[in-house]
Scaffold this active site. Structure first.
Site, PDB file in Angstrom:
ATOM      1  N   CYS A  46       0.812  -1.218   0.000  1.00 37.85           N
ATOM      2  CA  CYS A  46       0.000   0.000   0.000  1.00 37.85           C
ATOM      3  C   CYS A  46       0.842   1.263   0.000  1.00 37.85           C
ATOM      4  O   CYS A  46       0.336   2.340  -0.333  1.00 37.85           O
ATOM      5  CB  CYS A  46      -0.947   0.003   1.194  1.00 37.85           C
ATOM      6  N   GLU A 122       4.392  -3.314  12.041  1.00 39.84           N
ATOM      7  CA  GLU A 122       3.201  -4.012  11.515  1.00 39.84           C
ATOM      8  C   GLU A 122       3.619  -5.333  10.874  1.00 39.84           C
ATOM      9  O   GLU A 122       4.698  -5.463  10.308  1.00 39.84           O
ATOM     10  CB  GLU A 122       2.454  -3.112  10.527  1.00 39.84           C
ATOM     11  N   GLY A 200      -8.479  -9.391  -2.159  1.00 41.14           N
ATOM     12  CA  GLY A 200      -7.094  -9.820  -2.008  1.00 41.14           C
ATOM     13  C   GLY A 200      -6.715 -10.041  -0.557  1.00 41.14           C
ATOM     14  O   GLY A 200      -7.565 -10.026   0.352  1.00 41.14           O
TER      15      GLY A 200
END
Length: 433
Positions: A46, A122, A200
């Site tokens: 992203c 993350e 996805g």
């Protein structure tokens, strides 16, 4: 051959440019480049686009030659990306940082461990790293060195997760985005209805995160028609295009994870109070959606700005784990390189020996005299190879294996090929001691 990486991320490039580059990279074909490569792996998330590859030269390159080889391949990739992304060459070139050799491992291990993410620590990125190398392997685009690089990156990320508190914090782009939504949305998650665009891995992580927060009314829509299969596996509801307007109107929170090439315009969003999370790299919602009354638009840039700087003891420990893993990988790679050099010297020496033994057999025949001469010559060659072998391993430990390789080329005209490493195990133990 040299491993390299080309990196464009949220840390140095705006997300719109990253999105355009990612669109181009999705069609990147190594066979279309003006130069040959041994492999290419595309890691697109992203907020980053990273291209990993290996130059095609078979011989082991010096640092200067490696830098030249990488520059040549990078130029070809930038030219291709410029054409595929409709960005001018200067924009593409300035968007990427270029790494090669040891710097590649340090960067990838850091990224895979979540230490360069918009949300530090993350864990989603680790799965994306694994999927990138798996896809490259399935398409026949991953060289052995690239597979080893990515495998070590995944192992390093696992160690960071196990040995620090970062893995236990559950921080991710999705979690931070949902926290932001929670601050402005009405009701509680138990009573909110959520509409997710996409099928996805990112959409899957979003559905799981919604479930963890108690959201029970989750609907999924896919521009590609894959919503039914995705929803069935996760126990949520799928809708088609005909039902989309009603789903948009009734949703309290809408989350874009698909990266559609045709984002929804403001005119397609029904009136009403709602929160829209646009988490796709290529946006699912047009920017003017932010101007709609009673609509709160949260983008990846919003998430990046809201993510806390978690430079605490866990992050410091994670960096130490990464540094140690990089050093271990470097030593292994240097050992592989010097093993190839040892094999090259052995093959060169043994070819000369075999040639001379042919002459001996021609002169003495196949009798005892010839056997005694062959035994003496082989023993002598083994002794001669011992010191260069020991010296090679010693130099490799000091990071000076390139000097050894350069010496072989200068003295004997030997070009060391990385492909020769596969037969290093055939060297007799006495030779390799």
């Amino acid at each position: 051959m040299t491993i390299f990486s080309l990196v464009a991320s949220h840390q140095t490039v705006d997300l719109s440019t990253v999105a355009h580059l990612a669109n181009g990279a999705s069609s990147l074909d190594a066979s279309e480049l003006d130069v040959e490569t041994r492999g290419l792996v595309v890691l697109s998330t992203c907020n980053r686009l990273e291209i990993y590859g290996e130059t095609a030269q078979d011989s082991v390159a010096t640092d200067q030659k490696a830098e030249q080889d990488v520059a040549e391949v990078a130029t070809a990739i930038f030219e291709e990306l410029s054409a595929l992304s409709s960005l001018d060459y200067s924009t593409v070139e300035s968007s990427f940082d270029v790494f090669f050799n040891d710097a590649v491992a340090h960067h990838l291990f850091t990224v895979a461990s979540g230490l360069e993410s918009a949300v530090v620590g993350e864990r989603e990125i680790t799965g994306q790293v694994r999927r990138a190398i798996t896809a490259a392997q399935e398409e026949g685009k991953a060289s052995g060195n690239l597979v080893r690089l990515f495998d070590n990156a995944a192992n390093t990320a696992r160690r960071v997760g196990q040995q620090t508190l970062l893995g236990a914090r559950g921080r991710s782009v999705v979690s931070v985005a949902l926290d932001l939504a929670d601050d402005v949305a009405e009701k509680t998650w138990k009573d909110r209805s959520a509409l997710v665009f996409g099928t996805g891995a990112y959409a899957g992580a979003t559905v799981a995160a919604l479930r963890d927060r108690g959201c029970q009314n989750i609907t999924v829509y896919s521009f590609t028609g894959r919503a039914a299969t995705f929803a069935h596996k996760r126990g949520v509801k799928a809708i088609d295009g005909a039902s989309l307007p009603q789903a948009l109107a009734s949703a309290d929170v809408i989350i874009g994870c698909s990266g559609s090439s045709d984002p929804l315009s403001a005119d397609e969003i029904p009136a009403g109070k709602r929160v829209i999370l646009d988490l796709a790299l290529t946006r699912d919602f047009a920017p003017e959606v932010a101007d709609l009354p009673d609509t709160e638009l949260i983008t990846l840039e919003s998430v990046r700005l809201a993510a806390p700087e978690e430079m605490d003891s866990s992050v410091q420990l994670a960096h130490t784990i990464v540094d140690n893993a990089v050093e271990e990988f470097r030593i292994k790679q240097k050992a592989r390189t010097v093993d190839a050099a040892i094999v090259a010297l052995r093959e060169h020496t043994m070819s000369i020996l075999d040639s001379e033994l042919e002459k001996v057999r021609g002169h003495f025949g196949c009798g005892g005299a010839a056997d005694q001469v062959e035994f003496a010559m082989r023993r002598m060659v083994k002794s001669l190879l011992h010191t260069p072998t020991v010296r090679a391993r010693s130099l490799a430990q000091e990071g000076r294996e390139s000097e050894y390789i350069a010496g072989l080329e200068a003295l004997y005209g030997i070009e060391v090929s990385q492909s020769q490493e596969k037969v290093v195990r055939d060297i007799p133990q006495a030779d390799a001691s």
